[in-house]
Motif scaffolding. Structure first.
Motif, PDB file in Angstrom:
ATOM      1  N   GLU A  73       0.935  -1.207   0.024  1.00  0.00           N
ATOM      2  CA  GLU A  73       0.083  -0.050   0.000  1.00  0.00           C
ATOM      3  C   GLU A  73       0.777   1.289   0.130  1.00  0.00           C
ATOM      4  OE1 GLU A  73      -3.336   1.930   3.023  1.00  0.00           O
ATOM      5  OE2 GLU A  73      -3.754  -0.089   2.523  1.00  0.00           O
ATOM      6  N   ILE A  74       1.922   1.100   0.657  1.00  0.00           N
ATOM      7  CA  ILE A  74       2.743   2.471   1.037  1.00  0.00           C
ATOM      8  C   ILE A  74       4.184   2.165   0.086  1.00  0.00           C
ATOM      9  CG2 ILE A  74       1.604   3.342   2.808  1.00  0.00           C
ATOM     10  CD1 ILE A  74       3.838   2.682   4.620  1.00  0.00           C
ATOM     11  N   LYS A  75       4.325   1.073  -0.503  1.00  0.00           N
ATOM     12  CA  LYS A  75       5.357   0.742  -1.148  1.00  0.00           C
ATOM     13  C   LYS A  75       6.785   0.570  -0.281  1.00  0.00           C
ATOM     14  CE  LYS A  75       3.312   1.964  -5.415  1.00  0.00           C
ATOM     15  NZ  LYS A  75       3.065   2.909  -6.623  1.00  0.00           N
ATOM     16  N   MET A  76       6.513  -0.027   0.553  1.00  0.00           N
ATOM     17  CA  MET A  76       7.719   0.119   1.733  1.00  0.00           C
ATOM     18  C   MET A  76       8.296  -1.449   2.188  1.00  0.00           C
ATOM     19  SD  MET A  76       8.040   1.976   5.572  1.00  0.00           S
ATOM     20  CE  MET A  76       6.733   0.794   6.194  1.00  0.00           C
ATOM     21  N   LEU A  77       9.383  -1.453   2.334  1.00  0.00           N
ATOM     22  CA  LEU A  77       9.952  -2.910   2.726  1.00  0.00           C
ATOM     23  C   LEU A  77      10.834  -2.406   4.022  1.00  0.00           C
ATOM     24  CD1 LEU A  77      11.036  -5.709   2.831  1.00  0.00           C
ATOM     25  CD2 LEU A  77      12.804  -4.961   1.450  1.00  0.00           C
ATOM     26  N   GLU A  78      10.592  -3.122   5.120  1.00  0.00           N
ATOM     27  CA  GLU A  78      11.107  -3.146   6.310  1.00  0.00           C
ATOM     28  C   GLU A  78      12.055  -4.359   6.771  1.00  0.00           C
ATOM     29  OE1 GLU A  78       9.088  -0.440   9.789  1.00  0.00           O
ATOM     30  OE2 GLU A  78       7.707  -2.182   9.031  1.00  0.00           O
ATOM     31  N   VAL A  79      13.347  -4.260   7.025  1.00  0.00           N
ATOM     32  CA  VAL A  79      14.023  -5.419   7.175  1.00  0.00           C
ATOM     33  C   VAL A  79      14.696  -5.524   8.445  1.00  0.00           C
ATOM     34  CG1 VAL A  79      16.276  -6.449   6.231  1.00  0.00           C
ATOM     35  CG2 VAL A  79      14.842  -5.010   4.788  1.00  0.00           C
ATOM     36  N   PHE A  80      14.226  -6.771   8.988  1.00  0.00           N
ATOM     37  CA  PHE A  80      14.944  -6.884  10.593  1.00  0.00           C
ATOM     38  C   PHE A  80      15.779  -8.157  10.691  1.00  0.00           C
ATOM     39  CE2 PHE A  80      10.608  -5.074  10.695  1.00  0.00           C
ATOM     40  CZ  PHE A  80      10.649  -4.240  11.578  1.00  0.00           C
ATOM     41  N   LYS A  81      16.552  -8.028  11.643  1.00  0.00           N
ATOM     42  CA  LYS A  81      17.517  -9.132  12.010  1.00  0.00           C
ATOM     43  C   LYS A  81      17.247  -9.494  13.521  1.00  0.00           C
ATOM     44  CE  LYS A  81      22.253 -10.638  12.352  1.00  0.00           C
ATOM     45  NZ  LYS A  81      22.625 -11.689  11.540  1.00  0.00           N
ATOM     46  N   LEU A  82      17.293 -10.938  13.771  1.00  0.00           N
ATOM     47  CA  LEU A  82      17.007 -11.042  15.430  1.00  0.00           C
ATOM     48  C   LEU A  82      18.327 -11.146  15.855  1.00  0.00           C
ATOM     49  CD1 LEU A  82      14.968 -11.985  17.201  1.00  0.00           C
ATOM     50  CD2 LEU A  82      15.683 -14.541  16.736  1.00  0.00           C
ATOM     51  N   HIS A  83      18.468 -10.263  17.174  1.00  0.00           N
ATOM     52  CA  HIS A  83      19.796 -10.285  17.781  1.00  0.00           C
ATOM     53  C   HIS A  83      19.443 -10.142  19.450  1.00  0.00           C
ATOM     54  CE1 HIS A  83      23.618  -8.448  18.721  1.00  0.00           C
ATOM     55  NE2 HIS A  83      23.153  -7.640  19.340  1.00  0.00           N
ATOM     56  N   ASN A  84      20.026 -11.267  19.949  1.00  0.00           N
ATOM     57  CA  ASN A  84      19.641 -11.491  21.209  1.00  0.00           C
ATOM     58  C   ASN A  84      18.087 -11.565  21.599  1.00  0.00           C
ATOM     59  OD1 ASN A  84      22.255 -11.609  21.881  1.00  0.00           O
ATOM     60  ND2 ASN A  84      22.360  -9.208  22.506  1.00  0.00           N
ATOM     61  N   GLY A  85      17.438 -12.297  20.798  1.00  0.00           N
ATOM     62  CA  GLY A  85      15.943 -12.310  21.011  1.00  0.00           C
ATOM     63  C   GLY A  85      15.100 -11.168  20.483  1.00  0.00           C
ATOM     64  N   GLN A  86      15.914 -10.025  20.080  1.00  0.00           N
ATOM     65  CA  GLN A  86      14.903  -9.125  19.887  1.00  0.00           C
ATOM     66  C   GLN A  86      15.042  -8.573  18.470  1.00  0.00           C
ATOM     67  OE1 GLN A  86      12.876  -7.436  22.194  1.00  0.00           O
ATOM     68  NE2 GLN A  86      13.670  -9.027  23.575  1.00  0.00           N
ATOM     69  N   TRP A  87      13.964  -8.033  17.701  1.00  0.00           N
ATOM     70  CA  TRP A  87      14.141  -7.540  16.307  1.00  0.00           C
ATOM     71  C   TRP A  87      14.879  -6.163  16.222  1.00  0.00           C
ATOM     72  CZ3 TRP A  87      13.994 -11.159  13.165  1.00  0.00           C
ATOM     73  CH2 TRP A  87      13.153 -12.362  13.314  1.00  0.00           C
ATOM     74  N   LEU A  88      15.733  -6.397  15.366  1.00  0.00           N
ATOM     75  CA  LEU A  88      16.645  -5.079  15.211  1.00  0.00           C
ATOM     76  C   LEU A  88      16.362  -4.690  13.808  1.00  0.00           C
ATOM     77  CD1 LEU A  88      19.123  -2.900  15.890  1.00  0.00           C
ATOM     78  CD2 LEU A  88      20.386  -4.857  14.862  1.00  0.00           C
ATOM     79  N   LEU A  89      15.655  -3.407  13.810  1.00  0.00           N
ATOM     80  CA  LEU A  89      15.330  -2.869  12.467  1.00  0.00           C
ATOM     81  C   LEU A  89      16.645  -2.494  11.627  1.00  0.00           C
ATOM     82  CD1 LEU A  89      13.128  -1.821  10.168  1.00  0.00           C
ATOM     83  CD2 LEU A  89      13.378   0.422  11.514  1.00  0.00           C
ATOM     84  N   LEU A  90      17.239  -3.220  10.312  1.00  0.00           N
ATOM     85  CA  LEU A  90      18.420  -2.905   9.650  1.00  0.00           C
ATOM     86  C   LEU A  90      18.105  -1.757   8.717  1.00  0.00           C
ATOM     87  CD1 LEU A  90      19.558  -6.383   9.064  1.00  0.00           C
ATOM     88  CD2 LEU A  90      20.478  -4.840  10.737  1.00  0.00           C
ATOM     89  N   ASP A  91      16.732  -1.778   8.109  1.00  0.00           N
ATOM     90  CA  ASP A  91      16.615  -0.758   6.937  1.00  0.00           C
ATOM     91  C   ASP A  91      15.166  -0.738   6.664  1.00  0.00           C
ATOM     92  OD1 ASP A  91      17.296   1.248   5.135  1.00  0.00           O
ATOM     93  OD2 ASP A  91      18.546  -0.142   3.987  1.00  0.00           O
TER      94      ASP A  91
END
Length: 120
Positions: free
Chosen positions: A63-81
């Motif tokens: 809908e808003i033409k977006m991609l969010e990329v996450f990596k799991l780090h110590n059990g938490q999601w870290l937004l990479l980009d």
């Protein structure tokens, strides 16, 4: 629980099993966000993916033409980009290849491939 797209490393799944479903958690999951499932994907599923050790998570919002990329780090999601529109996608775990994000938006892909003629 069924993600929209998934991927496994060859180390985790060296052979493709002939089964109806996999019991091995994927290394990568991708959810295509939609109004009806957005909360389930971003709240419930995200927590389950972390608990099960999915290393990478992508949320695609057409809908808003977006991609969010996450990596799991110590059990938490870290937004990479966060990428939008036609940004070049070179994100883990698929950083060995790249593609323009607008390939995911049907109208933009059609225009890029010459499917629509210019009027003039």
């Amino acid at each position: 629980m069924v993600p929209n797209l998934t991927g496994w490393s060859r180390a985790k799944m060296p052979d493709f099993p002939d089964v109806a479903y996999f019991e091995i958690a994927p290394d990568w999951a991708c959810e295509m966000l939609a109004p009806a499932t957005r909360c389930i994907d971003q709240c419930e599923k995200r927590s389950i993916y972390a608990r099960e050790g999915v290393s990478h998570l992508w949320f695609v919002d057409p809908e808003i033409k977006m991609l969010e990329v996450f990596k799991l780090h110590n059990g938490q999601w870290l937004l990479l980009d966060t990428l939008v529109d036609d940004a070049l996608v070179t994100q883990p775990p698929s950083d060995a290849i790249s593609f323009p994000l607008d390939m995911l938006w049907p109208q933009a892909a059609e225009m890029r491939d010459g499917g629509e003629e210019e009027s003039g």
